[in-house]
Design an enzyme around this catalytic site. Structure first.
Site, mmCIF file in Angstrom:
data_model
loop_
_atom_site.group_PDB
_atom_site.id
_atom_site.type_symbol
_atom_site.label_atom_id
_atom_site.label_comp_id
_atom_site.label_asym_id
_atom_site.label_seq_id
_atom_site.Cartn_x
_atom_site.Cartn_y
_atom_site.Cartn_z
ATOM 1 N N CYS A 1 0.837 -1.209 0.000
ATOM 2 C CA CYS A 1 0.000 0.000 0.000
ATOM 3 C C CYS A 1 0.875 1.264 0.000
ATOM 4 O O CYS A 1 1.714 1.443 0.878
ATOM 5 C CB CYS A 1 -0.912 0.007 1.220
ATOM 6 N N ASN B 1 1.519 -8.083 -11.186
ATOM 7 C CA ASN B 1 0.413 -7.148 -10.971
ATOM 8 C C ASN B 1 0.827 -5.760 -11.450
ATOM 9 O O ASN B 1 1.994 -5.409 -11.408
ATOM 10 C CB ASN B 1 0.040 -7.128 -9.482
ATOM 11 N N GLU C 1 -1.050 -2.294 -13.918
ATOM 12 C CA GLU C 1 -1.266 -1.720 -15.256
ATOM 13 C C GLU C 1 -1.815 -2.731 -16.265
ATOM 14 O O GLU C 1 -1.532 -2.669 -17.464
ATOM 15 C CB GLU C 1 0.035 -1.105 -15.776
ATOM 16 N N GLY D 1 -6.410 -5.560 -10.422
ATOM 17 C CA GLY D 1 -6.916 -4.616 -9.428
ATOM 18 C C GLY D 1 -7.821 -3.606 -10.108
ATOM 19 O O GLY D 1 -8.982 -3.883 -10.420
#
EC number: 1.3.1.-
Length: 307
Positions: A92, A193, A195, A217
């Site tokens: 995060c 993960n 783009e 995502g």
């Protein structure tokens, strides 16, 4: 996807297929063992459907924090309540999270990553997966090798890597090729993960990263059936299908919803949908000053008249 992907959104997008697993928004852990209600609020699937969405996709609780013993205790509780493994958030980039020594800021401390993963792995029985998500680094990628090694040696079952540093934020591009050297180096599955907005992006990511395992995502919010497009070559959603989905979302019951939750979440979702659907611009303008669910639903229904 903190602030957007709640259990209702998980149920909606997994109904189209393509997903093997959903990871929850993060549950912040400090110096306490959180009550069961905190886990159920985050992942009501634990109570409703044996830890799976209505369409049968397993759900894994994600924890965020820096206190290894307490993360271990909460991980154990998540498993006891029916979570399909435990995921640890070391990716995060939010300032408020990092300032509290959580998320990507820990990528500056490989020894802390090791301690956390080790404690959680020791607390969770072997058959259950302990996964972690990281970025390439914090300000740069100089510690990437050490971070991966620490997580591996601590016993993680699998690792997802967002192919940007915290400093990069979400600014394109994603550096998928930076992941490739580690794919064959470890017997721990590594998931790529970042783009991935289209099936073409997914193919390029697989090619450049060397990983056949992908995490979606924001791309899954921008095109709700993206997982099935990637996995089974399904056609892209049309605008009427998007409107139907947003109306379906209005029928979901959200704990604590006092009338504003739906409107706020729909507005957030539209920010992603506008990437593929130009119709979002006028719709977003029309509901910008609206807050009541009933008003927003009527505006959504009117979209069928202009399609």
């Amino acid at each position: 996807m903190e602030g957007v992907v709640d259990h209702a959104v998980r149920a909606l997008i997994t109904q189209f297929g393509g997903f093997d697993l959903c990871v929850t928004e993060f549950l912040r852990v400090s110096q306490t063992l959180l009550p069961e209600r905190s886990f159920y609020r985050l992942a009501p699937e634990l109570k409703w459907n044996h830890g799976k969405t209505a369409s049968g996709t397993p759900v894994r609780v994600q924890l965020l924090g820096n206190a290894a013993p307490w993360l271990a205790e909460n991980a154990q509780r998540a498993i006891e309540l029916g979570s399909h493994g435990v995921d640890l958030n070391f990716g995060c980039p939010a300032k408020t999270v990092n300032n509290s020594k959580g998320g990507a800021v820990l990528l500056q401390e490989p020894e802390t990553l090791y301690a956390i993963v080790k404690a959680v792995r020791s607390a969770v029985d072997a058959p259950h997966i302990v996964s972690a998500k990281i970025r390439l680094g914090f300000n740069d990628i100089s510690l990437l090798s050490e971070n991966i090694q620490a997580i591996y040696e601590a016993g993680a079952s699998e690792l997802a890597i967002h192919a940007r540093s915290k400093k990069d934020g979400y600014k394109p591009p994603a550096y998928w090729h930076k992941i490739k050297p580690y794919i064959s180096q470890y017997d721990m599955p590594i998931i790529a993960n970042g783009e991935i907005w289209t099936p073409q992006d997914a193919s390029l990511c697989i090619q450049q990263s060397g990983s056949k395992r992908l995490m979606l995502g924001r791309g899954a919010l921008a095109m709700p059936n993206l997982a099935n497009m990637v996995k089974h070559q399904q056609s892209a959603f049309t605008w009427p299908q998007v409107i139907k989905l947003l109306l379906q979302y209005s029928e979901c019951e959200i704990e604590g919803d006092r009338g504003l939750y739906y409107g706020n979440r729909v507005k957030q979702w539209l920010r992603y949908l506008k990437i593929h659907f130009p119709q979002v611009a006028s719709l977003a303008q029309e509901i910008r000053q609206r807050h009541k669910k009933s008003e927003i639903v009527e505006i959504l229904k009117s979209q069928f008249e202009v399609v």
